[in-house]
Design an enzyme around this catalytic site. Structure first.
Site, PDB file in Angstrom:
ATOM      1  N   HIS A  43      22.932  50.226  40.663  1.00 27.70           N
ATOM      2  CA  HIS A  43      23.802  49.055  40.767  1.00 27.70           C
ATOM      3  C   HIS A  43      24.588  48.835  39.473  1.00 27.70           C
ATOM      4  O   HIS A  43      24.004  48.607  38.418  1.00 27.70           O
ATOM      5  CB  HIS A  43      22.922  47.839  41.060  1.00 27.70           C
ATOM      6  CG  HIS A  43      23.664  46.574  41.290  1.00 27.70           C
ATOM      7  ND1 HIS A  43      23.359  45.410  40.618  1.00 27.70           N
ATOM      8  CD2 HIS A  43      24.671  46.258  42.141  1.00 27.70           C
ATOM      9  CE1 HIS A  43      24.143  44.431  41.043  1.00 27.70           C
ATOM     10  NE2 HIS A  43      24.957  44.929  41.956  1.00 27.70           N
ATOM     11  N   HIS A  85      32.646  43.568  37.079  1.00 26.37           N
ATOM     12  CA  HIS A  85      32.055  42.779  38.148  1.00 26.37           C
ATOM     13  C   HIS A  85      32.628  41.377  38.238  1.00 26.37           C
ATOM     14  O   HIS A  85      33.157  40.960  39.265  1.00 26.37           O
ATOM     15  CB  HIS A  85      30.536  42.688  37.993  1.00 26.37           C
ATOM     16  CG  HIS A  85      29.899  41.819  39.029  1.00 26.37           C
ATOM     17  ND1 HIS A  85      29.672  40.469  38.833  1.00 26.37           N
ATOM     18  CD2 HIS A  85      29.470  42.086  40.283  1.00 26.37           C
ATOM     19  CE1 HIS A  85      29.125  39.950  39.925  1.00 26.37           C
ATOM     20  NE2 HIS A  85      28.999  40.906  40.814  1.00 26.37           N
TER      21      HIS A  85
END
Length: 306
Positions: A43, A85
């Site tokens: 991730h 992100h």
């Protein structure tokens, strides 16, 4: 790495998909013998061990022998695709110090040259001081260099008109839309069903995933343009996973389920026991090792050469 100024992208999404389709479109699939494997996906890279969404995190995953990495794609003020992100820069860079008068430090308010001035590593550890925010081009090059595979998320696409088309153009420029990459090395996902559908409409051969836990009654709609349903592990149980996998996705195969974000071994084993196809994790070595110890088949690191 070269930096290219990108013009504003306009035009209808539908009706121009021939710009991206190869003469012989190859449907995305996976070998039947992988049906029972549980894939481990790093991730934002191996983000427990290196600053998230950086090249260092890609390399950390590679050092651990992890094949799949996940990232997030956004766009700068002057049209460059970067890997980040948050829709703001201040959590994972020193933007507040470098540009103290630019609050709230939105990605879309900064040019690529300004973002290149930022340190995206020191917040994590002094070991990574000076680590930069990568462009998508740089990120793709590193993943390719490491012989890894990519789960690419379009982050907040509603903020970046036509980012689906621009991302596909970048992928094509970097050689990621040939048959080998499309069939075996690339998945595009988003929390936006509209963005996933646009990617599918432009390149129906690419495997796509919807991030979320849709109602079972809505799965037929997602099946028109998605191949995966990728929910938070906290929102699912074995019955839900089985019901999702009972529906065929856009390429005529059962929906896959990649659950996120699982960071400890016992939970990973529990979630794998629900039948998920993949687990997205900040600690891919912990998850992989726990699954192997529990007897699950975990795909090995790739041996192919670029």
């Amino acid at each position: 790495m070269r930096i290219r100024p990108t013009a504003a992208l306009t035009g209808a999404l539908i009706g121009m998909s021939t710009l991206f389709l190869s003469p012989a479109v190859a449907q995305a699939d996976q070998p039947d013998d992988q049906a029972q494997q549980t894939v481990t996906i790093a991730h934002r890279g191996a983000s427990a061990y290196a600053p998230e969404n950086t090249l260092a995190a890609v390399d950390a995953a590679d050092d651990l022998g992890i094949t799949w990495v996940e990232n997030d794609v956004q766009r700068t003020k002057d049209g460059e695709l970067i890997v980040m992100h948050d829709t703001t820069l201040n959590r994972t860079t020193d933007a507040e110090e470098v540009f103290p008068d630019r609050a709230p430090w939105k990605v879309s308010d900064f040019t690529i040259d300004e973002i290149r001035q930022l340190d995206a590593g020191s917040w994590f550890s002094t070991e990574f001081a000076g680590e930069g925010v990568p462009t998508l081009e740089e990120y793709l090059d590193r993943v390719e260099h490491n012989h890894q595979k990519l789960l690419l998320e379009l982050k907040a696409p509603e903020l970046y008109p036509d980012i689906e088309r621009q991302t596909l153009r970048e992928l094509r420029r970097e050689g990621w839309l040939d048959r080998r990459h499309v069939k075996h090395k690339l998945i595009v996902q988003s929390f936006s069903g509209e963005a996933v559908k646009r990617v599918h409409d432009l390149r129906p051969d690419i495997k796509t995933g919807f991030l979320g836990t849709p109602a079972l009654g809505d799965l037929a709609t997602y099946a028109e343009f998605a191949d995966q349903i990728n929910p938070s592990y906290k929102t699912i149980d074995a019955d839900y996973v089985a019901a999702v996998q009972d529906v065929e996705g856009a390429h005529g195969r059962p929906f896959e389920v990649y659950a996120w974000t699982v960071n400890d071994g016992p939970t990973a084993v529990d979630i794998a026991g629900m039948g998920v196809n993949g687990i997205i994790t900040n600690k891919p070595d912990v998850v992989r090792d726990a699954l192997e110890d529990a007897g699950y088949e975990v795909p090995a690191a790739p041996a192919e050469a670029s």
